[in-house]
Design an enzyme around this catalytic site. Structure first.
Site, short mmCIF file in Angstrom:
data_model
loop_
_atom_site.label_atom_id
_atom_site.label_comp_id
_atom_site.label_asym_id
_atom_site.label_seq_id
_atom_site.Cartn_x
_atom_site.Cartn_y
_atom_site.Cartn_z
N CYS A 124 -0.65 12.76 -2.91
CA CYS A 124 -1.47 12.68 -4.13
C CYS A 124 -2.59 13.72 -4.07
O CYS A 124 -2.44 14.77 -3.42
CB CYS A 124 -2.02 11.27 -4.31
N ASP A 193 -8.11 4.30 -2.58
CA ASP A 193 -8.66 3.69 -3.80
C ASP A 193 -9.43 2.44 -3.46
O ASP A 193 -10.38 2.07 -4.14
CB ASP A 193 -7.55 3.39 -4.80
C1 RUB Z 1 -5.62 8.96 -6.85
C2 RUB Z 1 -5.45 8.52 -5.44
C3 RUB Z 1 -6.39 9.13 -4.43
C4 RUB Z 1 -7.61 8.21 -4.27
C5 RUB Z 1 -8.71 8.87 -3.44
O1 RUB Z 1 -4.88 8.19 -7.78
O2 RUB Z 1 -4.66 7.67 -5.11
O3 RUB Z 1 -5.76 9.25 -3.18
O4 RUB Z 1 -8.13 7.88 -5.53
O5 RUB Z 1 -9.19 10.00 -4.11
P1 RUB Z 1 -5.01 8.54 -9.34
P2 RUB Z 1 -10.66 10.58 -3.82
O6 RUB Z 1 -4.62 9.96 -9.51
O7 RUB Z 1 -4.05 7.58 -10.00
O8 RUB Z 1 -6.44 8.27 -9.76
O9 RUB Z 1 -10.71 10.87 -2.36
O10 RUB Z 1 -10.72 11.84 -4.66
O11 RUB Z 1 -11.64 9.56 -4.24
#
Ligand code: RUB
Length: 315
Positions: A124, A193
């Site tokens: 991701c 998340d």
């Molecule tokens: C994003 C996702 C990321 C976490 C952490 O999912 O799973 O790994 O949110 O991101 P989506 P960060 O694209 O559905 O929002 O480290 O940028 O907070």
């Protein structure tokens, strides 16, 4: 459209996405609302802020950073509107600055765990995970990154773009190729998340498959997570809700029409059990998942509240 509804819309349609960004955008939206909403007295102001809280709170269900950020910004106690506006704005500014600093710190702390020549797999797009990868590269470690595409929204391409801009050599793979490549990997680094009280990780769908393949291949699995991604409500045994998005993201409606009886499911996140996690890299240090309880009770230490509890307390 007010700036608050605009932010809420952008979080829903994922123009603003990623747990950290969602939290910062929501904090900023609350601040702007607090500074601009007309109110003749503190009662009216409180009611309008509660409404703003709820609008943002219900945009996406899984990233715990969102309710955590909203609660931090809404911790004010004032008997006049001007004072309330000032306190909310100061809370939001402090949260946003602290959050950006936390991501940087995670980058530095996590990068220490990577070695020259390592191949790192990520999934991701996580700002915190990307901070680790780019910090290691800036330190002169010649790392290679394997990034998954991340169907259906293809956030892997955002990761590819971030890494390309930083000059990090990167290979893009299909989500289904994770196990095929795992034997070439030295460490997996992903974002979060939410993290539950027992150290389980909720992150983009497919993360648990990376963890399982890493476990099988004896590859260390590291999570990059600011402390506001830890979920206080899981102390009460509450489960983190897994968002299920529109099936049209998986299969366009015009194609789906061919098979009227077909069911299409699109969960956006999954749960990785703590047994598959070696380390959680936070801004206060790299910890084993078993320390999640400590982070929640000692570091966060805020009350566990229903979204409406603020209303009951009259703020
Ligand atoms: C994003 C996702 C990321 C976490 C952490 O999912 O799973 O790994 O949110 O991101 P989506 P960060 O694209 O559905 O929002 O480290 O940028 O907070």
């Amino acid at each position: 459209m007010s700036s608050l509804t605009e932010t809420a819309e952008k979080i829903k349609n994922m123009e603003i996405r990623g747990a950290g960004r969602i939290a910062r955008a929501a904090a900023l939206a609350l601040k702007e609302e607090a500074l601009s909403v007309p109110a003749k007295d503190i009662g009216e102001f409180n009611a309008k802020m509660r409404e703003a809280f709820r609008t943002l709170y219900t945009t996406r269900p899984t990233a715990v950073s969102l309710p955590n950020a909203l609660r931090i910004v809404m911790r004010y106690k004032a008997d006049n509107v001007e004072d309330a506006r000032r306190q909310i704005a100061a809370n939001a500014d402090a949260f946003i600055a602290g959050s950006e600093h936390a991501v940087q710190q995670i980058g530095e702390i996590g990068a220490r765990r990577l070695r020259d020549g390592d191949t790192i797999m990520t999934h991701c797009n996580s700002s915190a995970a990307a901070a680790i990868l780019t910090a290691a590269f800036r330190q002169g470690k010649r790392i290679n990154v394997i990034a998954t595409e991340t169907r259906p929204r293809m956030q892997g391409l955002i990761t590819v773009d971030v890494l390309a801009k930083a000059g990090v050599p990167t290979t893009l793979i299909l989500d289904s190729a994770v196990r095929y490549f795992m034997k070439k990997v030295d460490t997996v680094v992903v974002g979060a998340d939410a993290i539950t009280v027992n150290g389980n990780l909720i992150n983009k769908i497919g993360t648990s498959q990376l963890a399982l393949a890493a476990h099988e291949a004896r590859v260390p699995f590291m999570v990059a997570a600011e402390t506001y991604k830890f979920s206080p409500r899981t102390l009460l045994g509450e489960l983190v809700e897994i968002e299920e998005r529109d099936p049209a993201e998986v299969l366009p409606p015009e194609k789906r029409k061919q098979w009227p009886g077909l069911t299409v499911r699109n969960p956006a996140f999954d749960i990785t059990p703590h047994q598959y996690i070696d380390l959680i890299c936070t801004e206060i240090g790299a910890i084993p998942p078993e320390m999640a309880f400590w982070v929640i009770t000692e570091k966060l230490g805020w009350e566990i509240e229903e979204p409406g509890d603020e209303a009951a307390r009259g703020i």
